[in-house]
Design an enzyme around this catalytic site. Sequence first.
Site, PDB file in Angstrom:
ATOM      1  N   GLY A   1      -4.424  -4.362  -3.874  1.00 22.93           N
ATOM      2  CA  GLY A   1      -5.427  -3.341  -4.170  1.00 22.93           C
ATOM      3  C   GLY A   1      -4.660  -2.096  -4.558  1.00 22.93           C
ATOM      4  O   GLY A   1      -4.032  -1.472  -3.708  1.00 22.93           O
ATOM      5  N   HIS A   2      -4.648  -1.774  -5.843  1.00 23.03           N
ATOM      6  CA  HIS A   2      -3.846  -0.655  -6.343  1.00 23.03           C
ATOM      7  C   HIS A   2      -4.778   0.458  -6.794  1.00 23.03           C
ATOM      8  O   HIS A   2      -5.603   0.264  -7.686  1.00 23.03           O
ATOM      9  CB  HIS A   2      -2.942  -1.129  -7.488  1.00 23.03           C
ATOM     10  CG  HIS A   2      -1.905  -2.131  -7.043  1.00 23.03           C
ATOM     11  ND1 HIS A   2      -0.987  -2.695  -7.888  1.00 23.03           N
ATOM     12  CD2 HIS A   2      -1.647  -2.655  -5.811  1.00 23.03           C
ATOM     13  CE1 HIS A   2      -0.204  -3.526  -7.200  1.00 23.03           C
ATOM     14  NE2 HIS A   2      -0.596  -3.528  -5.939  1.00 23.03           N
TER      15      HIS A   2
ATOM     16  N   THR B   1      -5.978 -11.537   3.465  1.00 26.98           N
ATOM     17  CA  THR B   1      -7.075 -10.877   2.751  1.00 26.98           C
ATOM     18  C   THR B   1      -8.173 -11.883   2.398  1.00 26.98           C
ATOM     19  O   THR B   1      -9.169 -11.510   1.786  1.00 26.98           O
ATOM     20  CB  THR B   1      -6.557 -10.238   1.449  1.00 26.98           C
ATOM     21  OG1 THR B   1      -5.980 -11.283   0.651  1.00 26.98           O
ATOM     22  CG2 THR B   1      -5.506  -9.175   1.721  1.00 26.98           C
TER      23      THR B   1
ATOM     24  N   GLN C   1       2.152  -6.063  -3.209  1.00 25.26           N
ATOM     25  CA  GLN C   1       2.598  -6.129  -1.819  1.00 25.26           C
ATOM     26  C   GLN C   1       3.902  -5.326  -1.632  1.00 25.26           C
ATOM     27  O   GLN C   1       4.164  -4.440  -2.422  1.00 25.26           O
ATOM     28  CB  GLN C   1       2.777  -7.578  -1.337  1.00 25.26           C
ATOM     29  CG  GLN C   1       1.478  -8.373  -1.206  1.00 25.26           C
ATOM     30  CD  GLN C   1       0.960  -8.941  -2.511  1.00 25.26           C
ATOM     31  OE1 GLN C   1       1.679  -9.614  -3.229  1.00 25.26           O
ATOM     32  NE2 GLN C   1      -0.289  -8.684  -2.833  1.00 25.26           N
TER      33      GLN C   1
ATOM     34  N   THR D   1      -9.691  -4.954   1.533  1.00 18.41           N
ATOM     35  CA  THR D   1     -10.595  -5.454   2.582  1.00 18.41           C
ATOM     36  C   THR D   1     -11.294  -4.343   3.368  1.00 18.41           C
ATOM     37  O   THR D   1     -12.175  -4.630   4.173  1.00 18.41           O
ATOM     38  CB  THR D   1      -9.812  -6.320   3.591  1.00 18.41           C
ATOM     39  OG1 THR D   1      -8.778  -5.495   4.158  1.00 18.41           O
ATOM     40  CG2 THR D   1      -9.184  -7.529   2.918  1.00 18.41           C
TER      41      THR D   1
ATOM     42  N   LYS E   1       2.812  10.312  -0.309  1.00 19.34           N
ATOM     43  CA  LYS E   1       1.996  10.748   0.814  1.00 19.34           C
ATOM     44  C   LYS E   1       2.651  11.804   1.704  1.00 19.34           C
ATOM     45  O   LYS E   1       2.357  11.899   2.897  1.00 19.34           O
ATOM     46  CB  LYS E   1       1.526   9.536   1.629  1.00 19.34           C
ATOM     47  CG  LYS E   1       0.797   8.510   0.731  1.00 19.34           C
ATOM     48  CD  LYS E   1      -0.120   7.569   1.430  1.00 19.34           C
ATOM     49  CE  LYS E   1      -1.504   8.069   1.573  1.00 19.34           C
ATOM     50  NZ  LYS E   1      -2.539   7.029   1.726  1.00 19.34           N
ATOM     51  N   LEU E   2       3.533  12.604   1.127  1.00 15.51           N
ATOM     52  CA  LEU E   2       4.151  13.684   1.889  1.00 15.51           C
ATOM     53  C   LEU E   2       3.111  14.675   2.401  1.00 15.51           C
ATOM     54  O   LEU E   2       3.249  15.234   3.476  1.00 15.51           O
ATOM     55  CB  LEU E   2       5.167  14.432   1.001  1.00 15.51           C
ATOM     56  CG  LEU E   2       6.621  14.133   1.314  1.00 15.51           C
ATOM     57  CD1 LEU E   2       6.956  12.713   0.905  1.00 15.51           C
ATOM     58  CD2 LEU E   2       7.540  15.107   0.615  1.00 15.51           C
TER      59      LEU E   2
ATOM     60  N   LYS F   1       1.887   2.160  -5.068  1.00 10.78           N
ATOM     61  CA  LYS F   1       2.443   1.607  -6.319  1.00 10.78           C
ATOM     62  C   LYS F   1       1.517   1.859  -7.510  1.00 10.78           C
ATOM     63  O   LYS F   1       1.959   2.231  -8.593  1.00 10.78           O
ATOM     64  CB  LYS F   1       2.678   0.083  -6.177  1.00 10.78           C
ATOM     65  CG  LYS F   1       3.655  -0.285  -5.078  1.00 10.78           C
ATOM     66  CD  LYS F   1       3.748  -1.788  -4.891  1.00 10.78           C
ATOM     67  CE  LYS F   1       2.499  -2.426  -4.322  1.00 10.78           C
ATOM     68  NZ  LYS F   1       2.165  -2.079  -2.948  1.00 10.78           N
TER      69      LYS F   1
ATOM     70  N   GLY G   1      -0.234  13.928  -3.249  1.00  4.41           N
ATOM     71  CA  GLY G   1      -1.690  13.847  -3.199  1.00  4.41           C
ATOM     72  C   GLY G   1      -2.117  12.605  -3.949  1.00  4.41           C
ATOM     73  O   GLY G   1      -1.321  12.020  -4.690  1.00  4.41           O
TER      74      GLY G   1
ATOM     75  N   ASP H   1       0.805  -1.224   0.000  1.00  3.54           N
ATOM     76  CA  ASP H   1       0.000   0.000   0.000  1.00  3.54           C
ATOM     77  C   ASP H   1       0.839   1.276   0.000  1.00  3.54           C
ATOM     78  O   ASP H   1       0.422   2.306   0.538  1.00  3.54           O
ATOM     79  CB  ASP H   1      -0.982   0.017   1.193  1.00  3.54           C
ATOM     80  CG  ASP H   1      -1.880  -1.202   1.194  1.00  3.54           C
ATOM     81  OD1 ASP H   1      -2.174  -1.713   0.104  1.00  3.54           O
ATOM     82  OD2 ASP H   1      -2.280  -1.646   2.291  1.00  3.54           O
TER      83      ASP H   1
ATOM     84  N   ARG I   1       1.190 -29.487  -6.871  1.00  6.55           N
ATOM     85  CA  ARG I   1       0.780 -29.819  -8.247  1.00  6.55           C
ATOM     86  C   ARG I   1      -0.677 -30.247  -8.325  1.00  6.55           C
ATOM     87  O   ARG I   1      -1.058 -31.163  -9.034  1.00  6.55           O
ATOM     88  CB  ARG I   1       1.716 -30.868  -8.851  1.00  6.55           C
ATOM     89  CG  ARG I   1       3.010 -30.215  -9.293  1.00  6.55           C
ATOM     90  CD  ARG I   1       4.244 -30.941  -8.930  1.00  6.55           C
ATOM     91  NE  ARG I   1       4.417 -31.115  -7.501  1.00  6.55           N
ATOM     92  CZ  ARG I   1       5.215 -32.023  -6.969  1.00  6.55           C
ATOM     93  NH1 ARG I   1       5.865 -32.837  -7.733  1.00  6.55           N
ATOM     94  NH2 ARG I   1       5.352 -32.108  -5.663  1.00  6.55           N
TER      95      ARG I   1
END
Length: 414
Positions: A40-41, A126, A210, A287, A317-318, A16, A398, A13, A140
């Site tokens: 979740g992107h 998840t 991830q 989730t 996220k600055l 990416k 942002g 999270d 297999r």
Amino acid sequence: MRNLCIVGLQWGDEGKGKIVDYYADRFDAVVRYNGGSNAGHTIVIGGRTFVFHLLPSGSLKRKRLLIGPGVALDPLTLREELELIAKEGGEADLLVDSRATVVTPLEKEMDTFIEKLRGDNPIGTTKRGIGPSYAMRALRLSPRAGDLADGTFDMSSAIAFYRSIMKDVPDITKWVSQAKDVLKGKTGDVGGTIIETNERGGSVMFEGAQGALLDLVYGTYPYVTGAHTIASYVPAGLGIPNSAMGDVMGVAKAYTTRVGGGPFPTEMLDETGTKIRTEGKEYGATTGRPRRVGWLDLVALKYAVRLNGVSELALTKLDVLTKVGEMKVCTHYSVDGEETSDFSRVLPRLASVKPVYKELPSFSGAELHRDILPRVAEDFVGYLEDELKVKVTLVSTGEERSATIRRGFVSKVS
Ligand code: GDP
Ligand code: IMO
Ligand code: MG
């Protein structure tokens, strides 16, 4: 050949999806090589939010989309995302590798079943069937995308296996026919396609899911995902040579988050943590769970930079930190009366380390404009570059695609 891997450097999270979407213009194809719909992107464009679990985040830029054999693929999630792209007025140009492991409803049941067995110490998965699916591949017993599309895979051994362990094993007859419909005509050789794209002079972006600390082997085991998340899985997860990997752009948040259980040295259980969760909308894209929040952990980040061979960094996220009155980073851990910054050495005892912080000037009230960072933020970025010995070439201020600042160039694609 000018390929680039984008990988998460924390517990997922990191942003990416936003970075892949922003950068996708420069590439012919965007490829998922690991994980599955546990990812979740998020991409935000003009106030509209899109979350992709399986389709590569180049979807909205109408890139060639590839899903490699290293992915655990849930066909019905894929169908939903293909429908979303169709609603947006296009048809996804998608190829799924025939060897991709398919997640069936049985693996999802198994995921929930094993989490219950863990009692008070669940991993907090998840529940997308990821771990069981990779386990079934090693046994297999799992179908692969090509087998399912051709109707050539016999599920009877897998069903017998599940019946020997679980009481309630769902009937998957209808699911098999739906999954077959989704995959029909979409399977082929992703590795070969990447190599051909490069031979034609085209370039490819590898989109990691991830983050390094969730890697099955090198992360905070057992509180990890069911597969590799680090950049060196790109060649193995796609069937391409190491030389085709290209540069590695690591993505890190200016603080840290984690969803699910497991050690988290810099976790903030105070009001500042709550403030960051609210301002950063830190709720899981898959989730909806509240994400645990902590200060930036340089000990863990140095480990992730080294593990991935990161050549440049995107810092996200600055803006969230402009809403908080203080600013700290963890520079060392204190453990058994000693200070250390060697993450791999303390990894087995991570739950008992105490973070040692450096206080930095607060970002509180700073204005982050679109094209230039204020002094306080530039100083912070410079400090991170010195500590990590990697250039920060992208800064995200942002959630919107447009709130991204280019700070320099490292990789050959730049
Ligand atoms: P991913 O899994 O690494 O793609 O990240 P997620 O999409 O799960 O979570 C990142 C969240 O932060 C999403 O809601 C993004 O829209 C958002 N985001 C990404 N970059 C920024 C940023 O610079 N600032 C803010 N405020 N939000 C961001
Ligand atoms: P993206 O790609 C954050 C976490 C789960 C759990 C652990 C194991 O969006 O960064 P799993 O379902 O994989 O067996 O769960 O891993 N996890 C993630 N956390 N972002 C993700 O993906 C994650 N994918 C798995 O919360 O702790
Ligand atoms: Mg995510």
